[in-house]
Structures are given as C-alpha cells and as structure tokens.
Design an enzyme around this catalytic site. Structure first.
Site, PDB file in Angstrom:
ATOM      1  N   VAL A   1      -0.291  -2.299   5.834  1.00  0.00           N
ATOM      2  CA  VAL A   1      -0.658  -1.494   4.669  1.00  0.00           C
ATOM      3  C   VAL A   1       0.510  -1.445   3.696  1.00  0.00           C
ATOM      4  CG1 VAL A   1      -1.160   0.855   3.864  1.00  0.00           C
ATOM      5  CG2 VAL A   1      -2.402  -0.076   5.831  1.00  0.00           C
ATOM      6  N   ASP A   2       1.705  -1.216   4.219  1.00  0.00           N
ATOM      7  CA  ASP A   2       2.912  -1.159   3.397  1.00  0.00           C
ATOM      8  C   ASP A   2       3.145  -2.493   2.698  1.00  0.00           C
ATOM      9  OD1 ASP A   2       5.254   0.156   2.420  1.00  0.00           O
ATOM     10  OD2 ASP A   2       6.443  -0.901   3.918  1.00  0.00           O
TER      11      ASP A   2
END
Length: 254
Positions: free
Chosen positions: A175-176
C-alpha cells in the site's frame, strides 16, 4: 497479522519505520530526521511530464512488473484487462525496476537528507525477493488525468503471516509503495508523513488482491491519498488505508 496504524517516514519506497508507541507524532521526531516543507516552492511539472520521466522507453533494466510463470490465471486475466485499457492512453502501466534511483533523478531533498541509492545491491523493499512467485508479484497501472492507481497484487509463500495467509505487514508495505508511486506521479510526493491501515479480512497466499488508490487532495505541500484492497470480484474487502505524502520540488529535466 499486523493490526492498527503505522506512522512511517521513508525515501520513496525504502521503508524506514519510526517505530514506537501509538501516540508518536511527527513533532516528536528529532529535527534532523524531520523533512521540512519548502516555502515558496513552485511545482510546475505536469503529470504527463512526470509519467514520461518515470517510464523510460529505452532501457536495459529489468522490469519486474511483467508477467512470469508464477502468475495465476486470475492475475494474468486482470493484467491483460488493464493492459488493454492502456491502448487509448488513459491508463499507463508503470515499470518496476530494482531501485527507485532507476526511475527518479534530480530530486531536491530537504537539508540533511543524502541519497546513496546508486549502490548496485540496493533494492526497493517490495522487490527484495528475487525468486519469482515467492514474494511480491505485483503491477501498478496509473490514470494520469484522474490521479488514481490500480495495483494487482499476488502474495507468495514468503509473505505468509497466519498460516496460508499473507502477513499484514506485506500488504502495508505494498500500500505504501503504491501510494508513493501515485503521489510522485500526481505531484512529486516523496516522503510518507502518515500511513493508517485497517484490516478487514486476510488475503490468501497465491490469490489476487486489487489495491485501488486515489488522490483525495493536495494542499500545503501535502498529498492525501486513500486505498481500498479488494478481491477481484470486489465482494471481499481486505483493508482500507489512508496516507499523507510530502510534496517536494523536482529539478528541471536535463
């Protein structure tokens, strides 16, 4: 599985976690580690220009976001579906090289930050497992005009958390990573200032998850993003996340 929220700061994909109590806030970080905003910065690079800089047309570098024998039929189906959408120019398939220094050059980092990612053994964290199918198998598609991304994610057995399921930290890292690529291409975002994630259901190892990322707003040199992680049929919600990235100035293209 990992639960709760994370406050992370890192240089565009290389996650340097500031671990501590849940009450940790940016102002509690020593000044030498806290990038400050650049007053009066002019952000003149268009999204198309950033995409052009990021996606090198002529390179000998290996693109890790291309299909390989480990990709499941579902992963291949979705890949072909989104690749078809790139033909009209609305979506762009992002290459994924070994290091972010292969994508991005000429960044104006805050005082005190020195980049040393020219070493040959440096890797983006989500590309650190070389063996195909064992770790992160993923590809990101970006929509320049809408400033949103879709990441197709197939976790391998080396990412296991609970037996048979992907570790929550592996999803958080991806996600990051998807946030960082979207933030950069949408307005040269660089550092993760804040990342929060809520897990709903675990992702089975070897299955496919869709990460849908959108830029919510850009203000005060900060880029605000949101993400939902879903099953391909969108009937199962794996996680919801939000993030804030620091917008920095970019040197002129040589």
């Amino acid at each position: 599985m990992m639960r709760g929220s994370f406050w992370l700061t890192r240089c565009f994909g290389a996650c340097q976690s500031l671990c501590g109590s849940p009450s940790l806030r940016p102002q509690s970080v020593p000044h030498r580690l806290r990038p400050s905003l650049i007053p009066g910065t002019s952000f003149s690079s268009s999204t198309d220009t950033l995409v052009s800089r990021f996606c090198q047309k002529f390179t000998d570098l290996k693109d890790y976001a291309l299909p390989n024998a480990s990709w499941s039929p579902e992963m291949m189906r979705l890949y072909k579906e989104f690749l078809e959408k790139t033909k009209d120019g609305e979506w762009v398939k992002l290459p994924s090289f070994k290091s972010n220094s292969d994508h991005i050059r000429g960044l104006k980092l805050p005082d005190g930050f020195i980049t040393t990612s020219d070493k040959e053994d440096y890797r983006i964290f989500t590309r650190c497992i070389e063996k195909e199918g064992q770790g992160y198998e993923y590809v990101i598609f970006f929509h320049p005009s809408k400033k949103e991304s879709i990441c197709l994610f197939q976790p391998g057995p080396y990412l296991e958390g609970a037996p048979g399921y992907a570790h929550g930290g592996s999803l958080t890292a991806l996600v990051d990573e998807t946030f960082s690529k979207t933030a950069y291409l949408s307005g040269h975002g660089l550092f993760t200032l804040n990342l929060n994630i809520k897990f709903k259901n675990p992702i089975p190892v070897g299955s496919v998850a869709l990460l849908k990322v959108e830029v919510e707003k850009i203000e005060d040199q900060k880029i605000f993003l949101s993400c939902i992680a879903l099953s391909p049929d969108e009937q199962m919600l794996f996680a919801k996340a939000s993030g804030v990235f620091l917008q920095l100035e970019l040197e002129e293209q040589e």
